[in-house]
Design a protein around this motif. Structure first.
Motif, PDB file in Angstrom:
ATOM      1  N   SER A 857       0.824  -1.199   0.000  1.00 48.74           N
ATOM      2  CA  SER A 857       0.000   0.000   0.000  1.00 48.74           C
ATOM      3  C   SER A 857       0.859   1.250   0.000  1.00 48.74           C
ATOM      4  N   LEU A 858       1.946   1.216   0.755  1.00 47.25           N
ATOM      5  CA  LEU A 858       2.831   2.363   0.828  1.00 47.25           C
ATOM      6  C   LEU A 858       3.565   2.581  -0.497  1.00 47.25           C
ATOM      7  N   SER A 859       4.020   1.487  -1.084  1.00 46.46           N
ATOM      8  CA  SER A 859       4.712   1.617  -2.364  1.00 46.46           C
ATOM      9  C   SER A 859       3.785   2.148  -3.450  1.00 46.46           C
ATOM     10  N   ALA A 860       2.483   1.798  -3.348  1.00 45.26           N
ATOM     11  CA  ALA A 860       1.528   2.296  -4.336  1.00 45.26           C
ATOM     12  C   ALA A 860       1.248   3.785  -4.135  1.00 45.26           C
ATOM     13  N   ARG A 861       1.518   4.298  -2.950  1.00 36.78           N
ATOM     14  CA  ARG A 861       1.250   5.715  -2.654  1.00 36.78           C
ATOM     15  C   ARG A 861       2.537   6.525  -2.554  1.00 36.78           C
ATOM     16  N   THR A 862       3.576   6.030  -3.189  1.00 35.68           N
ATOM     17  CA  THR A 862       4.856   6.743  -3.161  1.00 35.68           C
ATOM     18  C   THR A 862       4.710   8.146  -3.733  1.00 35.68           C
ATOM     19  N   LEU A 863       3.922   8.286  -4.811  1.00 34.72           N
ATOM     20  CA  LEU A 863       3.710   9.595  -5.423  1.00 34.72           C
ATOM     21  C   LEU A 863       3.064  10.554  -4.432  1.00 34.72           C
ATOM     22  N   GLN A 864       2.056  10.069  -3.711  1.00 31.05           N
ATOM     23  CA  GLN A 864       1.353  10.917  -2.750  1.00 31.05           C
ATOM     24  C   GLN A 864       2.298  11.428  -1.671  1.00 31.05           C
ATOM     25  N   TYR A 865       3.110  10.543  -1.140  1.00 29.90           N
ATOM     26  CA  TYR A 865       4.055  10.968  -0.108  1.00 29.90           C
ATOM     27  C   TYR A 865       5.137  11.861  -0.686  1.00 29.90           C
ATOM     28  N   GLY A 866       5.511  11.616  -1.935  1.00 34.10           N
ATOM     29  CA  GLY A 866       6.493  12.494  -2.575  1.00 34.10           C
ATOM     30  C   GLY A 866       5.954  13.904  -2.738  1.00 34.10           C
ATOM     31  N   ILE A 867       4.672  14.019  -3.091  1.00 32.09           N
ATOM     32  CA  ILE A 867       4.048  15.346  -3.227  1.00 32.09           C
ATOM     33  C   ILE A 867       4.003  16.041  -1.875  1.00 32.09           C
ATOM     34  N   GLN A 877       6.532  14.411  10.206  1.00 25.68           N
ATOM     35  CA  GLN A 877       5.093  14.576  10.027  1.00 25.68           C
ATOM     36  C   GLN A 877       4.499  13.429   9.201  1.00 25.68           C
ATOM     37  N   LEU A 878       5.256  12.983   8.187  1.00 26.00           N
ATOM     38  CA  LEU A 878       4.787  11.844   7.394  1.00 26.00           C
ATOM     39  C   LEU A 878       4.641  10.591   8.268  1.00 26.00           C
ATOM     40  N   ILE A 879       5.623  10.395   9.159  1.00 25.00           N
ATOM     41  CA  ILE A 879       5.565   9.218  10.037  1.00 25.00           C
ATOM     42  C   ILE A 879       4.388   9.342  10.999  1.00 25.00           C
ATOM     43  N   VAL A 880       4.108  10.580  11.501  1.00 27.13           N
ATOM     44  CA  VAL A 880       2.935  10.780  12.359  1.00 27.13           C
ATOM     45  C   VAL A 880       1.665  10.446  11.590  1.00 27.13           C
ATOM     46  N   MET A 881       1.593  10.884  10.321  1.00 27.08           N
ATOM     47  CA  MET A 881       0.434  10.552   9.488  1.00 27.08           C
ATOM     48  C   MET A 881       0.314   9.036   9.317  1.00 27.08           C
ATOM     49  N   LEU A 882       1.456   8.386   9.123  1.00 24.74           N
ATOM     50  CA  LEU A 882       1.464   6.938   8.943  1.00 24.74           C
ATOM     51  C   LEU A 882       1.008   6.223  10.215  1.00 24.74           C
ATOM     52  N   VAL A 883       1.493   6.717  11.382  1.00 22.42           N
ATOM     53  CA  VAL A 883       1.078   6.123  12.655  1.00 22.42           C
ATOM     54  C   VAL A 883      -0.415   6.324  12.865  1.00 22.42           C
ATOM     55  N   GLY A 884      -0.908   7.525  12.568  1.00 23.37           N
ATOM     56  CA  GLY A 884      -2.339   7.772  12.699  1.00 23.37           C
ATOM     57  C   GLY A 884      -3.163   6.875  11.803  1.00 23.37           C
ATOM     58  N   GLU A 885      -2.682   6.673  10.590  1.00 23.33           N
ATOM     59  CA  GLU A 885      -3.393   5.774   9.674  1.00 23.33           C
ATOM     60  C   GLU A 885      -3.383   4.352  10.195  1.00 23.33           C
ATOM     61  N   GLN A 886      -2.272   3.937  10.785  1.00 20.48           N
ATOM     62  CA  GLN A 886      -2.195   2.590  11.369  1.00 20.48           C
ATOM     63  C   GLN A 886      -3.167   2.439  12.539  1.00 20.48           C
ATOM     64  N   VAL A 887      -3.241   3.476  13.361  1.00 19.92           N
ATOM     65  CA  VAL A 887      -4.147   3.419  14.512  1.00 19.92           C
ATOM     66  C   VAL A 887      -5.589   3.338  14.052  1.00 19.92           C
ATOM     67  N   LEU A 952       7.852   0.534   7.544  1.00 19.62           N
ATOM     68  CA  LEU A 952       7.190   1.580   6.772  1.00 19.62           C
ATOM     69  C   LEU A 952       7.869   2.929   6.973  1.00 19.62           C
ATOM     70  N   GLY A 953       8.283   3.204   8.216  1.00 20.97           N
ATOM     71  CA  GLY A 953       8.994   4.454   8.475  1.00 20.97           C
ATOM     72  C   GLY A 953      10.303   4.519   7.710  1.00 20.97           C
ATOM     73  N   HIS A 954      10.998   3.384   7.637  1.00 21.45           N
ATOM     74  CA  HIS A 954      12.241   3.330   6.879  1.00 21.45           C
ATOM     75  C   HIS A 954      11.985   3.599   5.397  1.00 21.45           C
ATOM     76  N   ILE A 955      10.903   3.040   4.876  1.00 22.10           N
ATOM     77  CA  ILE A 955      10.578   3.255   3.458  1.00 22.10           C
ATOM     78  C   ILE A 955      10.233   4.723   3.210  1.00 22.10           C
ATOM     79  N   VAL A 956       9.440   5.334   4.116  1.00 20.86           N
ATOM     80  CA  VAL A 956       9.053   6.737   3.958  1.00 20.86           C
ATOM     81  C   VAL A 956      10.269   7.648   4.026  1.00 20.86           C
ATOM     82  N   SER A 957      11.184   7.336   4.934  1.00 22.69           N
ATOM     83  CA  SER A 957      12.356   8.199   5.100  1.00 22.69           C
ATOM     84  C   SER A 957      13.269   8.162   3.888  1.00 22.69           C
ATOM     85  N   ARG A 958      13.148   7.136   3.057  1.00 15.65           N
ATOM     86  CA  ARG A 958      14.031   7.017   1.887  1.00 15.65           C
ATOM     87  C   ARG A 958      13.360   7.475   0.602  1.00 15.65           C
ATOM     88  N   ILE A 959      12.145   8.023   0.697  1.00 14.97           N
ATOM     89  CA  ILE A 959      11.482   8.535  -0.507  1.00 14.97           C
ATOM     90  C   ILE A 959      12.235   9.759  -1.015  1.00 14.97           C
TER      91      ILE A 959
END
Length: 970
Positions: A857-867, A877-887, A952-959
Motif C-alpha cells: 500500500s505504501l509503495s503504491a502511494r509513493t507519489l502521494q508521499y512524494g508530493i 510529520q509523514l511518520i505521524v500521518m502513517l502512525v495515525g493511519e495505522q491506529v 514503513l517508516g524506513h521506506i518513507v524516510s528514503r522517498i
C-alpha cells in the motif's frame, strides 16, 4: 513454451506478492494434509496404548486370535480329514492378518474319561477321577520340568506316557509313574496312561501360552505327533475338541492393516461356519478395531470442524493477496481486454500462475503437514508442549488427496478477483479508480446481517438442545453433534466483523466533523484519507479482525474444554484420592447359584418358599484405624466420608429416597474440592453453619423444591434395617463434592394425575450431615477415605503406604490419574493440538498479511508521499500521518477483533458442552480465559505493529522527491 516463459517472467516481476501467495498456499496444503496424517497417527498411538491397557487389566496378551471347534458331532471317519483341512487353511491365513504372527499353536483334546488305577493297592481308589488326554504342538521348547522326565514319543509297552500340571497331582490324587486305565463302553480296547513328569511354563511372559497351567488340572499331555497318529487319525479315543491359537504382534498393528485383519477374520469365520456346527473365538483386537473405525470417523469430523476458523482465515488471506496482485495489474488486465484478449484467456493465464504455485505447494505442503502433526502430538494443552514420544507420521494417499483438494479450493479463491477484474475495460477501470466510495459486495447484499442471523439461530438451537439434555436426563449421544457446532462461531466472527465495518465509516465521519476545526494537518489528512478510502482498507481490516478474533476464540475454547474436563474429574471424585477400605464384619458369606440350578437347588427353593423369610440381620462392622491415613507421606489432609445412596427421609406423610452423606466438617473442608461460585456462599460458610449442631444438615435444592422443605424444618432419615434419626435443616445447596444434581437417563417416576399417569423426571436428592451423629444414632458402616495430596507427591507412594500398613483396598478413584487419561484421549489431543496450531498459524499469517499489505500500500502511494514532501511536509510529520493511519485502520481492526473474539467466546464456547455429556458435566460448563493467552496475543500484536511501523517508516524516510514526482506518473 513461450507463454510459460512469459508467465514466469511476470511472476518474477511480482516476486514478493507471488511468494506471499505461495506462503498461503503451502500453509493451506500443510494444514489440510495434516488432518488425515494426524488422525492416523493419534489413533495408531491410542490403538497400541489401548492394547497395552488391555494386557495390564486382564493379564491377557492383546494379540490373541484363538479358535476352538467342537468335534463330537462329526463323523469319525471324516474328522481327521476335516481337521487336516482346517489346519492347512489356517496356516495359509497366517500370512494374511496384515501383521506378523509370532506363534501358531495347534492343540487337541479328547473327551473326559473316567480313570481307574492299574494297581489299586498303591493308590486311593475312593477318589473319583476323570481326565482328558491333550496334546499341544511344540510345547517341549516352552516348558521346564518341575519333576520327573519328558514322556516318550511312542507308547511304551502299550502305555502312553504324559506330562501333567502341578495342580493335576492334587486334583487327581496321584503321584508320578502311576498307571491309569481308561475303560469305556465306546472304546474298542482300554487305554493306559502314565504321568512321568510335572511341567510348568519356562517363561511366564511367553506368548506361546494361551491358558494358565492350572487349566490342565484334569489333563494328561502327550506328544503331539503321537496324539495325531493314535487318536486323531487312529481313532482310539474320541477327539472332542481342537484349538488353534495365533499370537500376533499387535504392536505392528495399524489402521491401514486393520482392513486385512478384519477381512481375514471374516474369511476364517466363513470357513468355520461351513465345517463345524459349533465353534468359538477369542480375539480382543477385533472389538478394539471396530471401535476405532467409529473413533476415526468422529475424530476426522472434529478435525475438520476445529479447522474451519483457520481455513476461513487462510482463505481470506489468499483472497486478499490475490486481490492485491489483481489490483496492481488491473490496468494491464484492462489494456489486454481493450486490445482484444478474451476474459477466458486472461483467466487461463492467471490459472497457469496458480497451477505453478500449486505444484510447488503440493510438493512441499504434505511434508510440512507431517511436521505440523509432530507439533500437534507434543501438545498437552493450549500452547503447552511436553517431551512426549513423537507421533509416527506417515504420508498416505489421503494426505495427498486432501492436499489436492486444498489446492483446488485455493485456486478458486485466487481466481475470483481476476474473474471480477476481467469484466472491466480500461475506461471502467479509470472510473472505478476515481470513485473509491462504492459499497463492497458483502455490504451491498447485506451478507453480514445474514451471516450473523444464521449464527445466532444456530446458537439458540444448540442452547435449546443443552437445556433439553439437562432437564430430561438424556445423554449427549441422544442428540447428534453437528459440525455446525464449530462452524457457527467462525460465521459469527466474520459477520460481526463485516457489520462493524459497515458502521466504521460513519464513526470516522463523525470523528472528522467533531474536531475538524482543531485537527492539525497531519490528523486532518489521515482522517480524510481513511474516511474516503474505506473500501481500500476493508480487506486488511476484515483480515485482522478474523485472525485476532479466531486466535482469541481458539485460546478460550481450548482453555475452557481443558479446565472443564479437569473440573469434572475433580468434582466427580471429590478429592485427589478416594478409597474404600475393607472393614471386618460378621456378614454371612453370599450364596451363589449357577445359571442352571440343580434338582437339589429347586428343592431347597421350594422349602424356602413354604416358610416365612426372616429379615436380614444387622451386620456389625469393625472400623479400621483412620489415623495412619493422615500421616502417609504425600498426604496433606484426609477425611472420613460416609455415603449411603439408598437412604430415605420422611417429613410428615412424605418420604423419598435420598443420598445421605456423613462428614467431619473440619476435615472435609480441608480435603474436598469444589469450584468457587457454585454455591451462594463459600463452602466453608456452609460447613461452619452446621459445625456446632450435631443434628444439623444441608439439603439439596431438589428436596426443597419438590417437597417444600425449608430451613428450620425437622425431618427424619435412615435406611433399611435401622431406626431413623431426626435432623434439622440448616441450609440448602445446589452442588456438593462428588454429588451430581443432574438427573440420569433412568431417573424417572410415574405420577398419577386427573388426566392419567405420566412420567416425570426425578432429580437426585442429597442430605449432608455429621458423621458422628449418623454413627451414634443410625449405624456404623464403612465410609470412604478422601485424601488431598501435596502438589509434589505421587499416587504410587500413597498406594504403597496403604499396602504397607496392611489395609485392603476395595475400590479407588484417583483424580490425578484420571486427568492424565483425559489428556491422552484422542479427542482431547485433537482439540489441544489443532487449537494450538490454529493460534500459531493465525498469528504468523496475521503478521505476514499485515506487513505485506502495508508495504504494498505504501509503495503504491509513493507519489502521494512524494508530493507531501515537495509541499514541505517533514519526514516526522509523514511518520505521524502513517502512525495515525495505522491506529485508525490496523489499531481499530485489532480492537474490533479482540472484542469480537471475546464476545464469540462468551456466546459460543459453552456449546462445546455438547461434545461431552452435559448430564454428567458437573460443575456446569464455564467459559475460561487465561491471562497468559491474552498477554501473548497482545505482545505479538505489539511486536507486529512495531516492526511494521519501523519498516514503513524506513521506506518513507528514503522517498526521494525527484524520483517520486515525475511527469506522467499520475
Amino acid at each position: 513454451m513461450a507463454l510459460f516463459i512469459m508467465i514466469l517472467r511476470k511472476m518474477i516481476n511480482n516476486k514478493w506478492l507471488e511468494l506471499s501467495l505461495l506462503f498461503g498456499l503451502v500453509l493451506s496444503v500443510a494444514l489440510a494434509s495434516s488432518m488425515p496424517i494426524y488422525t492416523s497417527a493419534i489413533l495408531q498411538r491410542m490403538l497400541i496404548q489401548e492394547m497395552q491397557q488391555l494386557q495390564l487389566g486382564s493379564n491377557q496378551y492383546p494379540g490373541i486370535y484363538w479358535i476352538s471347534a467342537a468335534l463330537s458331532e462329526q463323523d469319525k471317519q471324516q474328522k481327521p480329514a476335516n481337521i487336516a483341512e482346517t489346519e492347512q487353511f489356517l496356516k495359509e491365513k497366517e500370512r494374511r492378518f496384515g501383521i506378523p504372527v509370532q506363534n501358531f499353536v495347534s492343540e487337541r483334546a479328547t473327551q473326559r474319561y473316567n480313570l481307574v488305577p492299574a494297581e489299586p493297592d498303591k493308590i486311593d481308589i475312593n477318589i473319583q477321577r476323570s481326565a482328558d488326554i491333550s496334546a499341544i504342538d511344540g510345547m517341549e521348547s516352552h516348558i521346564r520340568l518341575v519333576d520327573g522326565r519328558l514322556p516318550a514319543k511312542e507308547s511304551v509297552g502299550g502305555v502312553y506316557e504324559a506330562l501333567v500340571a502341578p495342580e493335576a497331582l492334587t486334583e487327581l490324587g496321584m503321584v508320578l509313574n502311576t498307571v491309569f486305565i481308561i475303560k469305556d463302553a465306546s472304546l474298542p480296547q482300554p487305554i493306559s496312561i502314565k504321568p512321568v513328569g510335572v511341567f510348568d511354563r519356562k517363561d511366564y511372559t511367553d506368548i506361546y501360552w494361551y491358558n494358565n497351567t492350572s487349566s490342565y488340572k484334569n489333563s494328561f499331555l502327550i506328544d503331539f505327533n503321537l496324539f495325531e497318529k493314535e487318536f486323531t487319525v487312529g481313532g482310539k479315543l474320541n477327539v472332542q475338541s481342537s484349538y488353534w491359537y495365533f499370537a500376533l504382534d499387535y504392536k505392528l498393528l495399524t489402521l491401514a492393516s486393520a482392513d486385512e485383519f478384519l477381512y481375514n477374520d471374516q474369511a476364517i469365520n466363513t470357513f468355520m461356519d461351513a465345517h463345524y456346527d459349533s465353534h468359538n473365538k477369542n480375539a480382543p483386537a477385533l472389538q478394539t478395531l471396530s471401535n476405532y473405525y467409529v473413533k476415526e470417523t468422529n475424530l476426522r469430523k472434529m478435525l475438520w470442524s476445529l479447522n474451519v476458523p483457520v481455513m476461513l482465515m487462510l482463505a481470506f488471506y489468499l483472497f486478499m493477496v490475490a486481490n492485491l496482485i489483481t489490483e496492481r495489474q488491473k490496468t494491464e488486465i484492462a489494456v489486454l481486454r481493450s486490445r482484444g484478449a478474451s476474459r477466458l484467456q486472461i483467466v487461463f493465464s492467471y490459472a497457469a500462475e496458480g497451477l505453478v504455485l500449486g505444484a510447488i505447494a503440493f510438493t512441499v505442503g504434505p511434508y510440512l503437514g507431517a511436521k505440523l502433526t509432530e507439533l500437534l502430538g507434543a501438545s498437552s494443552g493450549f500452547l503447552e508442549f511436553v517431551q512426549r514420544a513423537k507421533l509416527e507420521t506417515k504420508l498416505s494417499e489421503d494426505a495427498f488427496l486432501y492436499a489436492l483438494t486444498a489446492i483446488a479450493a485455493s485456486l478458486v479463491m485466487t481466481l475470483i478477483p481476476v474473474i471480477l477484474a476481467t469484466r472491466v475495460t480500461i475506461v471502467g477501470h479509470k472510473q472505478q479508480s476515481a470513485r473509491m466510495q462504492k459499497q463492497s459486495f458483502w455490504h451491498k447484499f447485506f451478507l453480514d446481517i445474514a451471516i450473523i442471523g444464521i449464527s445466532l439461530y444456530g446458537l439458540q438451537n444448540y442452547k435449546t438442545r443443552v437445556k433439553d439434555i439437562l432437564s430430561l436426563g438424556l445423554k449427549s449421544a441422544d442428540l447428534r453433534v453437528d459440525p455446525l457446532l464449530f462452524l457457527i462461531p467462525a460465521m459469527f466472527i466474520l459477520g460481526l466483523g463485516l457489520l462493524v465495518l459497515r458502521l466504521y465509516p460513519l464513526f470516522m465521519k463523525l470523528l472528522y466533523k467533531v474536531g475538524k476545526r482543531w485537527w492539525p494537518p497531519t490528523v486532518y489528512t489521515t482522517l480524510i484519507q481513511v474516511s474516503r478510502s474505506i473500501i481500500q482498507y476493508q480487506f486488511i481490516m476484515v483480515f485482522l479482525i478474523i485472525t485476532i478474533a479466531t486466535g482469541l476464540f481458539s485460546a478460550s475454547a481450548t482453555r475452557t474444554i481443558n479446565q472443564n474436563t479437569t473440573d469434572k474429574i475433580r468434582y466427580s471424585a471429590g478429592a485427589d484420592i478416594v478409597m474404600k477400605i475393607h472393614w471386618e464384619n460378621d456378614a454371612p458369606p453370599a450364596i451363589l447359584f449357577g445359571a442352571e440350578g440343580s434338582e437339589d437347588d429347586s428343592a431347597a427353593s421350594e422349602d424356602v418358599s413354604d416358610t416365612t423369610v426372616s429379615p436380614p440381620q444387622k451386620v456389625q462392622y469393625s472400623e479400621p484405624s483412620f489415623l495412619p491415613f493422615t500421616q502417609f507421606p504425600g498426604v496433606d489432609h484426609a477425611a472420613k466420608v460416609f455415603i449411603r445412596k439408598d437412604a430415605s427421609f420422611n417429613k410428615g406423610k412424605t418420604s423419598a429416597q435420598v443420598e445421605l452423606m456423613g462428614i467431619d466438617t473440619k476435615d472435609f473442608g480441608e480435603t474436598a474440592w469444589l469450584r468457587d461460585k457454585l454455591l451462594d456462599h463459600h463452602i466453608y460458610d456452609y460447613l461452619n453453619l452446621i459445625a456446632k449442631n450435631p443434628s444439623a444438615i444441608l439439603i439439596s435444592r431438589s428436596i426443597a423444591e419438590e417437597y417444600g422443605v425449608k430451613v428450620g424444618d425437622t425431618i427424619t432419615a435412615g435406611w433399611q434395617n435401622v431406626e431413623p434419626a431426626s435432623f434439622t435443616v440448616f441450609g440448602i445447596i445446589d452442588y456438593w463434592p462428588s454429588w451430581n444434581p443432574n438427573p440420569g437417563a433412568g431417573d424417572t417416576v410415574s405420577v398419577t394425575t386427573k388426566s392419567g399417569t405420566t412420567t416425570k423426571v426425578k432429580k437426585p436428592m442429597l442430605i449432608v450431615g455429621h458423621l458422628a451423629y449418623i454413627q451414634n444414632n443410625l449405624a456404623i458402616e464403612p465410609y470412604e477415605v478422601w485424601m488431598k495430596l501435596t502438589p509434589e507427591s505421587s499416587s504410587n507412594s500413597v498406594y504403597q503406604a496403604v499396602s504397607t500398613h496392611g489395609y485392603e483396598i476395595e475400590s479407588v478413584t484417583d483424580a490425578k490419574q484420571e486427568q492424565i487419561k483425559a489428556i491422552k484421549d484422542p479427542f482431547q489431543l485433537a482439540i489441544n493440538g489443532v487449537m494450538t496450531l490454529g493460534f500459531i498459524i493465525s498469528v504468523v499469517v496475521c503478521f505476514f498479511g499485515f506487513l505485506l499489505y502495508w508495504v504494498l500500500s505504501l509503495s503504491a502511494r509513493t507519489l502521494q508521499y512524494g508530493i507531501f514532501r515537495a509541499m514541505g511536509v517533514s519526514v516526522g510529520q509523514l511518520i505521524v500521518m502513517l502512525v495515525g493511519e495505522q491506529v485508525m485502520v490496523s489499531g481499530a481492526a485489532i480492537l474490533i477483533g479482540i472484542m469480537t473474539g471475546n464476545l464469540a467466546s462468551h456466546l459460543f464456547v459453552p456449546l462445546f458442552e455438547l461434545s461431552f455429556d452435559p448430564s454428567t458435566q458437573v460443575p456446569p460448563f464455564q467459559v475460561t480465559f487465561d491471562r497468559r493467552d491474552t498477554e501473548r496475543l497482545y505482545g505479538i500484536v505489539t511486536v507486529m505493529i512495531t516492526i511494521g511501523l519501523a519498516v514503513l517508516g524506513h521506506i518513507v524516510s528514503r522517498i526521494r522527491i525527484h524520483q517520486a514526482v515525475k511527469l506522467g506518473e499520475d
